[in-house]
Each structure stands twice: as structure tokens, then as C-alpha cells.
Motif scaffolding. Structure first.
Motif, PDB file in Angstrom:
ATOM      1  N   ARG A   1      48.443  85.608 -41.507  1.00 14.15           N
ATOM      2  CA  ARG A   1      48.774  86.262 -42.764  1.00 14.15           C
ATOM      3  C   ARG A   1      47.524  86.343 -43.638  1.00 14.15           C
ATOM      4  NH1 ARG A   1      53.489  88.839 -41.975  1.00 14.15           N
ATOM      5  NH2 ARG A   1      55.153  87.445 -41.351  1.00 14.15           N
TER       6      ARG A   1
ATOM      7  N   SER B   1      53.669  89.874 -51.622  1.00 13.26           N
ATOM      8  CA  SER B   1      52.781  90.816 -50.941  1.00 13.26           C
ATOM      9  C   SER B   1      51.795  90.084 -50.040  1.00 13.26           C
ATOM     10  CB  SER B   1      52.037  91.651 -51.982  1.00 13.26           C
ATOM     11  OG  SER B   1      51.213  92.613 -51.370  1.00 13.26           O
TER      12      SER B   1
ATOM     13  N   GLN C   1      53.415  88.758 -46.886  1.00 17.14           N
ATOM     14  CA  GLN C   1      53.626  89.770 -45.860  1.00 17.14           C
ATOM     15  C   GLN C   1      52.324  90.343 -45.310  1.00 17.14           C
ATOM     16  OE1 GLN C   1      56.749  90.919 -44.466  1.00 17.14           O
ATOM     17  NE2 GLN C   1      57.122  88.906 -45.367  1.00 17.14           N
TER      18      GLN C   1
ATOM     19  N   GLN D   1      50.778  92.706 -46.702  1.00 15.97           N
ATOM     20  CA  GLN D   1      50.899  94.133 -46.945  1.00 15.97           C
ATOM     21  C   GLN D   1      50.975  94.390 -48.438  1.00 15.97           C
ATOM     22  OE1 GLN D   1      50.851  96.660 -44.751  1.00 15.97           O
ATOM     23  NE2 GLN D   1      50.628  95.274 -43.002  1.00 15.97           N
TER      24      GLN D   1
ATOM     25  N   GLU E   1      56.388 100.723 -41.932  1.00 11.66           N
ATOM     26  CA  GLU E   1      56.466  99.277 -41.760  1.00 11.66           C
ATOM     27  C   GLU E   1      57.737  98.884 -41.011  1.00 11.66           C
ATOM     28  OE1 GLU E   1      54.376  96.509 -42.602  1.00 11.66           O
ATOM     29  OE2 GLU E   1      53.105  98.272 -42.385  1.00 11.66           O
TER      30      GLU E   1
ATOM     31  N   HIS F   1      57.992  96.846 -37.440  1.00 15.46           N
ATOM     32  CA  HIS F   1      58.747  95.630 -37.148  1.00 15.46           C
ATOM     33  C   HIS F   1      59.706  95.853 -35.979  1.00 15.46           C
ATOM     34  CE1 HIS F   1      57.053  93.301 -40.337  1.00 15.46           C
ATOM     35  NE2 HIS F   1      57.387  94.197 -41.243  1.00 15.46           N
TER      36      HIS F   1
ATOM     37  N   VAL G   1      59.931  93.224 -46.509  1.00 13.61           N
ATOM     38  CA  VAL G   1      59.808  91.779 -46.347  1.00 13.61           C
ATOM     39  C   VAL G   1      60.484  91.400 -45.036  1.00 13.61           C
ATOM     40  CG1 VAL G   1      60.288  89.509 -47.321  1.00 13.61           C
ATOM     41  CG2 VAL G   1      59.824  91.449 -48.847  1.00 13.61           C
TER      42      VAL G   1
ATOM     43  N   SER H   1      60.844  88.513 -41.882  1.00 12.38           N
ATOM     44  CA  SER H   1      60.668  87.076 -41.664  1.00 12.38           C
ATOM     45  C   SER H   1      61.247  86.702 -40.310  1.00 12.38           C
ATOM     46  CB  SER H   1      61.358  86.279 -42.775  1.00 12.38           C
ATOM     47  OG  SER H   1      62.757  86.488 -42.739  1.00 12.38           O
TER      48      SER H   1
ATOM     49  N   ASP I   1      56.984  83.084 -37.610  1.00 12.04           N
ATOM     50  CA  ASP I   1      56.026  83.093 -38.711  1.00 12.04           C
ATOM     51  C   ASP I   1      55.371  81.734 -38.878  1.00 12.04           C
ATOM     52  OD1 ASP I   1      56.977  85.623 -39.073  1.00 12.04           O
ATOM     53  OD2 ASP I   1      58.005  85.224 -40.966  1.00 12.04           O
TER      54      ASP I   1
ATOM     55  N   THR J   1      58.823  82.106 -44.253  1.00  6.35           N
ATOM     56  CA  THR J   1      58.758  83.329 -45.033  1.00  6.35           C
ATOM     57  C   THR J   1      60.019  83.585 -45.843  1.00  6.35           C
ATOM     58  OG1 THR J   1      57.314  84.259 -43.324  1.00  6.35           O
ATOM     59  CG2 THR J   1      58.291  85.798 -44.890  1.00  6.35           C
TER      60      THR J   1
ATOM     61  N   PHE K   1      60.005  83.805 -49.827  1.00  6.28           N
ATOM     62  CA  PHE K   1      60.304  85.079 -50.484  1.00  6.28           C
ATOM     63  C   PHE K   1      61.275  84.884 -51.638  1.00  6.28           C
ATOM     64  CE2 PHE K   1      63.651  88.458 -50.493  1.00  6.28           C
ATOM     65  CZ  PHE K   1      62.981  89.327 -51.351  1.00  6.28           C
TER      66      PHE K   1
ATOM     67  N   VAL L   1      65.034  91.193 -42.160  1.00  8.37           N
ATOM     68  CA  VAL L   1      64.227  92.204 -42.837  1.00  8.37           C
ATOM     69  C   VAL L   1      64.957  92.677 -44.085  1.00  8.37           C
ATOM     70  CG1 VAL L   1      65.161  94.192 -41.546  1.00  8.37           C
ATOM     71  CG2 VAL L   1      62.849  94.294 -42.516  1.00  8.37           C
TER      72      VAL L   1
END
Length: 464
Positions: free
Chosen positions: A69, A96, A99, A101, A255, A259, A289, A291, A295, A299, A303, A411
Motif C-alpha cells: 500500500r 485514500s 487504498q 488510490q 477500479e 478488483h 474501498v 478489502s 491485505d 482494511t 476504513f 467492496v
């Protein structure tokens, strides 16, 4: 001879239990979990060895090996140079960075409330696909809605559209093989998501709970709805079913496509067809977002914690399972102490009784700290929605429990846009109007054995 073999077998089990206990002490996420597993494995290996084999791992290995990350840039213009992002995105800089991103601007959104609206929109979009259709659900049933989906997928494949479908092997455990075979025979590429490789082979605990539909790389859907008649409110006693889906058009569709592609590559070894992102023509800023147990960081929990900590006016949450971990619980309590309007909407009817019992105990503790808790009355509440202040909202698949925080692939879409947040506010205001406030009496007036059951259920929080 028989007695000596039995003795040898018992000694072997205890030896394996000791080795498994050493593994648990080294790798279990929390000290409490490590102690619980270690004692069980050493003292009662006959009972705990098999559950530990299936439930003991805390990481899904190999899925994103070597991925790191990195903090994402955050400025008043999106990195694709096509649309400015809302200045309000700055307070979600931690999300941000989590992620890797940036927020991107230029999105058009549509809030789809309940199953009929959501599936009418999703099936219509799928039926209009011209080149590529990516479809992923945790559950697909072979019922009325499942067969509607099947027909649309077959029609698109027959028209030359490349159709890729993922479903979870455990979530869709009762999906008959003939349903899958019919799709494959019609040109649809379809696979179950499974642990698949030897290091994860026994880890049934890791599931793919994502709901993603991407049409031609231009239109995408995320939310809480799976494919089954119950999601249309057609199956008592949980009917009517309360849920929400989100349609997105704009840069973050790429995005969601990515995923899906990561999940697809894990299963097939190949990439699905991927289309380049298109510039956005709307006003909303958004961040996907995603997860999962692969990870490096937790995450899902981070979040929710970061989003709640960013609130200055209100935090309204809707979740079917209220089993927050310490971080999220502390974030909610701190929000109350800051003077934030914190409200949480949960079901009045259970679909999983152990989770419902644990949720009831957590609701009692939440109410005692000033968090306003409500039970939705008309039917089962499965909606996963988060409203922050006057301008930010998230819709997706994440529940407020350890399973979504750490064990499932999830997600959601986090949107910063006052107009969209206003729509979510209107939706949740209606939901709260159909709910009853929870007070301490719900727990205190419950029969003693039911209260004991709540505390026992809470012991299973890490698996719920």
C-alpha cells in the motif's frame, strides 16, 4: 494391540495439538484468540484440531504477494486530469492512502433502493452490454431471479459479448451444477471463488462477499444485494427485504473492473477482458474501498474507523450485523463525545441467531455510551450504508462485523457529493421513521438465560 494403538493415537493428537498451539500463539491476531486456541488445542485436540484447520488462519496467502500500500496523492484535481474532485475528500486522506488510490471526480450516480429497482436497473444494463460483462455475487440461487439473470447472460453471450461470472463457492453452495453447465454451454465463462491452492485449501473461513457488476467498462454496480428471490422480498419470514445498490458511471468503474480482475486471476490464472477508463461527466467524487484477508492491514476496520473519525456533524449507519471491533466501537464513542449525531440502524428480525444475539449485547453497550440504536421493523434490514456529515456517503457490501473487517473480500464506494449525500439522508430518514429506538431495557428485561446466550454469542465475535 488395540489399546496400544489407541494410546498412540491419543498421543499423536496431543502432539499435533501442541504444534498447532505453537502456530496459534505465533499467528493468531489477538492475544485473547491466541490464548483460546492454544488452550483448546493443548487440552482438547480431539475437539479443536479440525476447527483450527478450517478457521485458524488470519491471512489469505498468495493472493497479492508482494503488493504494498502506498499513500495516494490528493489534490483539487483528479490524477486523470478530466474532472476536479470535491475539497471535502481531503478529510478522507487516510482512506485514500489505505487504498493506494486517489479520489476521482466526474461521476454520475444512481441510488437504487430495494431489490426490484436494483435488479431492474442491473439486468437492463447487462442486457445492453455490447462487448464485455463482468458479474460477481456472493450468492446466486437457481430461482426466479437467478433464472432471469441466467437468461440475460446467455443472451449476451449469444450476441458475442464476453461474459465472465464469479460466485462464491460457499455462499452459493446450493447452486445446482446444471445451472452452471447451462451457462458454460451457452458461452458464459463462470467459476466459483474458492481458496483453491494448497496453502489456503482448508480455509473455508475466507469468503468473497463482493457484489460487482461492470458493463462495457462504463457502468458499474455495488451494494448489498445478491441474486435470489429473498432479495426481492419474496420469501417470508424475512420479507420485505430492505437493501440498497449503487450505480456508478465515471473513472472509478475502472477500479471495480480491476478488483474483479484480481479475483478472476486468482481463480483462473488469466485476466478477464479489461476496457480503458472513460472520462467522467458528472459532479460526484468517489473512491472504491476494497478489502480482504489478503491485505497487509485490516482494511475494513480501518476504513470505518477513519470515516467515523472524520465526522463532525453526523454518522448514520445501516448494517444487518452490529458486531463492531474495539477500534470501530471506540470511534463511534469518540464521535458521540465530539457532539456528533451517531445513529445505527439494525434489524428487528434475525437471519443468523448467533449474530443477532451478539448484536443485541453490543447494542446495549452502545446505547449506554450515547450511541442511538434503532431496530428496523417492516422486514429484514440487509442494507450497508454509511452517511458522514452533509456531503459523504458509502454504499457497498461491508457489514459492521469481524467477518467483513477481516475474513471476507468486500467492496464499497465512498462518495463525496452533497447532492448524493442528500439522497442517502432522505433514504435513511425514511428507514429510521420505520424503526423503534433501542433502550437499555431490551437487554435488562430479557430472560436471564437469553442474556447468558448473548454473552456466549459474543465470545464468537472474531468469527461472526
Amino acid at each position: 494391540m488395540t489399546l496400544s494403538m489407541l494410546t498412540a493415537g491419543i498421543l499423536l493428537l496431543h502432539l499435533l495439538g501442541v504444534f498447532a498451539a505453537m502456530h496459534a500463539v505465533m499467528y493468531t491476531r489477538t492475544p485473547q484468540g491466541a490464548i483460546g486456541w492454544a488452550l483448546g488445542l493443548v487440552l482438547l485436540p480431539y475437539v479443536t484440531l479440525l476447527p483450527y484447520l478450517y478457521l485458524g488462519s488470519s491471512r489469505f496467502l498468495g493472493y497479492r504477494t508482494g503488493r504494498r500500500r502506498r499513500p495516494a496523492p490528493l489534490s483539487s484535481a483528479s490524477t486523470d486530469g478530466h474532472a476536479a474532485i470535491d475539497p471535502g475528500c481531503a478529510r478522507f486522506a487516510a482512506v485514500s492512502a489505505l487504498q493506494g488510490q486517489p479520489f476521482r471526480g466526474g461521476h454520475r450516480l444512481r441510488l437504487l433502493i430495494d431489490g426490484d429497482a436494483a435488479f431492474d436497473a442491473m439486468l437492463a444494463a447487462m442486457a445492453a452490454a455490447e462487448s464485455c460483462l463482468l458479474v460477481q455475487f456472493f450468492i446466486i440461487h437457481d430461482d426466479g431471479l437467478g433464472r432471469r439473470l441466467q437468461q440475460v447472460l446467455l443472451q449476451r453471450a449469444d450476441a458475442g459479448v464476453r461474459v465472465c461470472v464469479l460466485y462464491d463457492g460457499v455462499g452459493s453452495h446450493d447452486l445446482p451444477q446444471h445451472y452452471v453447465d447451462a451457462l458454460r454451454a451457452g458461452g458464459v465463462t463462470i467459476h466459483p471463488f474458492s481458496t483453491h491452492r494448497w496453502r489456503n485449501r482448508f480455509q473455508l473461513n475466507f469468503r468473497n462477499h463482493r457484489k460487482i457488476v461492470v458493463v462495457d467498462g462504463t457502468c458499474a454496480f455495488v451494494g448489498g444485494l445478491n441474486v435470489g428471490d429473498e432479495y426481492l422480498g419474496l420469501k417470508p419470514p424475512l420479507a420485505p427485504w430492505r437493501d440498497t445498490q449503487l450505480e456508478l458511471r465515471g473513472p472509478v468503474v475502472a477500479e471495480l473492473q480491476r478488483h474483479f480482475a484480481e479475483d478472476w486471476r486468482w481463480i483462473t490464472g488469466n485476466l478477464p477482458p479489461l476496457l480503458p477508463p472513460l472520462p467522467g461527466h458528472g459532479d460526484a467524487s468517489a473512491l472504491v474501498v476494497a478489502s480482504g484477508p489478503a491485505d497487509e492491514l485490516e482494511t475494513g476496520s480501518l476504513f470505518f474507523t477513519a470515516a467515523i473519525n472524520a465526522a463532525r456533524e453526523r454518522v448514520w449507519l445501516s448494517t444487518p450485523y452490529f458486531v463492531p471491533d474495539h477500534s470501530v466501537r471506540a470511534a463511534l464513542q469518540l464521535a458521540v463525545l465530539r457532539g456528533v449525531d451517531v445513529r445505527v440502524l439494525i434489524p428487528a428480525r434475525p437471519d443468523h441467531r448467533t449474530v443477532f444475539l451478539a448484536s443485541t449485547l453490543h447494542a446495549y453497550h452502545a446505547v449506554r455510551t450515547g450511541i442511538r440504536m434503532f431496530r428496523y421493523q417492516p422486514g429484514f434490514l440487509h442494507q450497508k450504508a454509511l452517511l458522514i456529515d452533509h456531503d459523504s456517503a458509502a454504499i457497498g457490501s461491508m457489514n459492521l462485523d469481524s467477518r467483513s473487517f477481516r475474513l471476507n473480500f468486500e467492496v464499497s464506494a465512498l462518495v463525496v457529493d452533497a447532492a448524493f449525500a442528500g439522497e442517502v439522508e432522505t433514504m435513511l430518514t425514511t428507514d429510521f421513521s420505520h424503526a423503534h429506538a433501542i433502550d437499555e431495557r431490551e437487554y435488562l428485561d430479557a430472560p436471564y438465560l437469553r442474556r447468558v446466550a448473548m454473552h456466549v454469542a459474543r465470545l464468537f465475535d472474531p468469527l461472526l
